[in-house]
Design a protein around this motif. Structure first.
Motif, mmCIF file in Angstrom:
data_model
loop_
_atom_site.group_PDB
_atom_site.id
_atom_site.type_symbol
_atom_site.label_atom_id
_atom_site.label_comp_id
_atom_site.label_asym_id
_atom_site.label_seq_id
_atom_site.Cartn_x
_atom_site.Cartn_y
_atom_site.Cartn_z
ATOM 1 N N THR A 17 3.471 49.815 -3.228
ATOM 2 C CA THR A 17 3.941 49.430 -1.893
ATOM 3 C C THR A 17 4.371 50.653 -1.096
ATOM 4 O O THR A 17 4.051 50.776 0.100
ATOM 5 C CB THR A 17 5.135 48.454 -2.017
ATOM 6 O OG1 THR A 17 4.731 47.329 -2.790
ATOM 7 C CG2 THR A 17 5.585 47.993 -0.630
ATOM 8 N N GLU A 18 5.076 51.585 -1.748
ATOM 9 C CA GLU A 18 5.513 52.809 -1.060
ATOM 10 C C GLU A 18 4.317 53.674 -0.680
ATOM 11 O O GLU A 18 4.270 54.247 0.421
ATOM 12 C CB GLU A 18 6.478 53.583 -1.959
ATOM 13 C CG GLU A 18 7.838 52.924 -2.121
ATOM 14 C CD GLU A 18 8.697 53.633 -3.151
ATOM 15 O OE1 GLU A 18 9.905 53.794 -2.899
ATOM 16 O OE2 GLU A 18 8.158 54.034 -4.205
ATOM 17 N N ALA A 68 2.643 52.247 2.264
ATOM 18 C CA ALA A 68 3.444 52.469 3.471
ATOM 19 C C ALA A 68 3.193 53.872 4.031
ATOM 20 O O ALA A 68 3.025 54.052 5.243
ATOM 21 C CB ALA A 68 4.930 52.288 3.160
ATOM 22 N N GLN A 76 1.087 54.735 7.906
ATOM 23 C CA GLN A 76 1.816 55.223 9.078
ATOM 24 C C GLN A 76 0.831 55.524 10.207
ATOM 25 O O GLN A 76 -0.227 56.118 9.977
ATOM 26 C CB GLN A 76 2.618 56.475 8.717
ATOM 27 C CG GLN A 76 3.761 56.184 7.752
ATOM 28 C CD GLN A 76 4.640 57.402 7.522
ATOM 29 O OE1 GLN A 76 5.056 58.069 8.461
ATOM 30 N NE2 GLN A 76 4.910 57.686 6.263
#
Length: 563
Positions: free
Chosen positions: A172-173, A176, A180
């Motif tokens: 998930t990170e 992310a 961006q």
């Protein structure tokens, strides 16, 4: 204007009988020389009327058309379609209700727009045909220009990812970071620029102190403005997200595919990741079916060789091998032969690693050694599928070679590629693999060796007299060259100051005669086979290069490098 769909546009023009054969010949020649759109050339020549064209095109595609593009969009235009979607897909909203939306499209041939935007907009999407130049102007007028250049975007993303170090993050990170907005826009801009420049490959390369982005045009690599080193990971992650790869896995190579639309054009990219000392290297191969001419008559093959190839591939059985290094156009030649053979009465099967271009009517199988689907296993299964023609992406080992030969001996036409330096070398390469010479002799019909060399830019071409040193390097008879001038490109805006624009093929054709079969059975050396081929009239790659040289189509440097 629809430049990516050159073939589809020609099919439309022929289907509607909008131009006669002579006009089509003139237009295709100018398209090949300048790269201009077929429809733009026809409109500028006065052979087509704009309003008639949009009506015919709408009717052909089964969509609505407008004789005149509107000058403004609905008040709710921004709510219906965002600026990013409008610019990326080349569309503008025309009318809508709660469940449907009609979009003016710069490229109505791109059916992927409907698939992508039906999901993105949450409505049933229909495309509308109008003047693409006017639609593009409308998008620019309503949404403004996307003013972010590569350098401006680089300044924006300096701060992105500065906190990232090479450590473990959750999926998930990682997603992310990759999602961006500046990273997304930067990757899209790099891909757009490379595709606009007709790049064949795009390289994202991490080094100890910097991060390079390079792309290959006409066989030569050019470097883009480099992003900060700390963005190597987010950019690689973004590309892996697009290719549906495991972004958490950075220890092993991965392969995937990206299908997106950029500037209204459908783009198909083959993705390869490679773990290196300083991070993941990512290489994208641009698979632009619209830019590739899958037609034997449009590959620049000399008439005598083209006629002989057509005769060979229409035989009921045998093997034809195309040989050359990576990037020499072997696959394009074989695809063109397949397209020639692709008729309702024939069943065609291909085994490829990977499938590069999708051909309607041909059963194409992607090789996957990871699950045991090798070339050999695919070919054994092919023989139970009752094919007429089999294409083998590459003969890599004895098993593949033996099954291909067995297929040809049992009534199948086999087309294959092999990595050798010249046509005669294909025979000894098969012998070195362990194939019995008598099997090669009884099954091999012909070998085509080929290379791609860059063509001199027509807009900055000039003649010059060759020096004695150049003539010595070419190792040719000085009397033959006496009085001939060579050409080179001095560099201009159209060729990005390189002096080259586009590429052409050089071909070495070796049909297998009865005399040659006897030599093969006698396991002669490559040199003996080559000498016999030359005695029988084979024109070498160097001779093909020299002919292109004196015709002013390429340079000494290209001929020396590739032949």
């Amino acid at each position: 204007m629809f430049e990516v769909h050159h073939t589809a546009v020609l099919e439309f023009v022929r289907a509607r009988s909008l131009l006669d054969d002579q006009q089509l010949t003139v237009i295709e020649a100018e398209h090949e020389a300048t790269g201009r759109s077929v429809l733009v050339i026809a409109l500028d020549s006065g052979w087509l009327e704009r309003t008639d064209l949009w009506r015919e095109l709408g009717d052909y595609l089964g969509v609505a058309h407008l004789d005149k593009c509107p000058t403004t969009l609905p008040v709710t235009g921004d709510e219906l379609v965002s600026a990013d979607i409008a610019r990326t897909y080349g569309v503008a909203p025309w009318r809508s209700d709660s469940t449907t939306i009609d979009l003016l499209s710069v490229d109505p041939f791109n059916t992927r727009i409907v698939e992508d935007l039906t999901f993105a907009l949450g409505r049933d999407v229909s495309l509308v045909v109008a003047d693409p130049v006017e639609i593009a102007a409308l998008i620019k007028r309503h949404y403004g220009e996307d003013e972010a250049t590569l350098n401006e975007l680089l300044a924006d993303i300096e701060r992105v990812g500065e906190e990232i170090e090479e450590k473990d993050f959750s999926v998930t990170e990682l997603e992310a970071f990759a999602g961006q907005a500046p990273i997304v826009r930067f990757v899209n801009l790099v891909l757009s620029q490379a595709i606009k420049d007709k790049a064949s490959d795009i390289h994202f390369e991490p080094f100890e102190s910097d991060y390079k982005i390079r792309y290959r045009v006409d066989g030569a690599l050019y470097e883009m403005a480099p992003p900060p080193k700390h963005l190597a990971w987010p950019i690689a992650s973004r590309l892996k997200v697009l290719a549906n790869l495991n972004i958490a896995e950075r220890r092993v190579p991965q392969d995937g595919r990206i299908k997106i639309t950029l500037g209204g054009r459908p783009v198909d990219l083959r993705v390869s990741t490679l773990p290196t000392q300083f991070g993941e290297s990512v290489v994208l191969r641009v698979l632009d079916q619209g830019a590739v001419q899958l037609d034997l008559g449009e590959l620049g093959i000399p008439d005598s060789i083209e006629k002989s190839i057509r005769e060979i591939i229409h035989r009921p059985n045998g093997i034809m091998i195309v040989t050359g290094p990576t990037g020499s156009g072997k696959t394009t030649t074989l695809y063109s032969a397949l397209r020639e053979l692709n008729q309702a009465e024939r069943k065609l099967l291909t085994a490829e690693d990977p499938v590069e271009y999708e051909i309607e009517g041909v059963m194409q199988v992607p090789i996957n050694p990871g699950i045991g689907l090798t070339f050999g296993r695919a070919l054994r299964t092919f023989l139970r599928q009752d094919p007429d023609v089999i294409m083998v992406g590459e003969i890599r080992d004895l098993e593949t070679a033996q099954i291909a030969i067995q297929a040809s001996l049992t009534g199948h036409m086999v087309l294959a590629t092999l990595h050798t330096n010249d046509a005669a070398g294909a025979v000894t390469r098969l012998v070195d693999m362990g194939v019995e010479p008598y099997l090669i002799s009884s099954s091999l019909e012909a070998v085509l060796a080929q290379r791609l060399v860059r063509k001199i830019c027509r807009h900055c071409q000039e003649n010059y007299a060759p020096t004695a040193a150049i003539l010595e390097q070419l190792d040719v008879d000085v009397d033959w060259l006496r009085g001939r001038s060579f050409s080179k490109g001095v560099g201009c805006e159209r060729c990005s100051q390189t002096g080259y624009h586009g590429r052409m093929g050089l071909f070495e054709w070796l049909p297998i005669s009865d005399t040659f079969r006897e030599e093969i059975t006698g396991t002669s050396s490559t040199l003996d086979l080559r000498n016999l081929a030359l005695k029988n009239g084979m024109r070498t790659l160097r001779e093909a290069g020299l002919e292109a040289l004196v015709e002013g189509r390429t340079t000494v440097q290209e001929v020396l490098q590739y032949t």
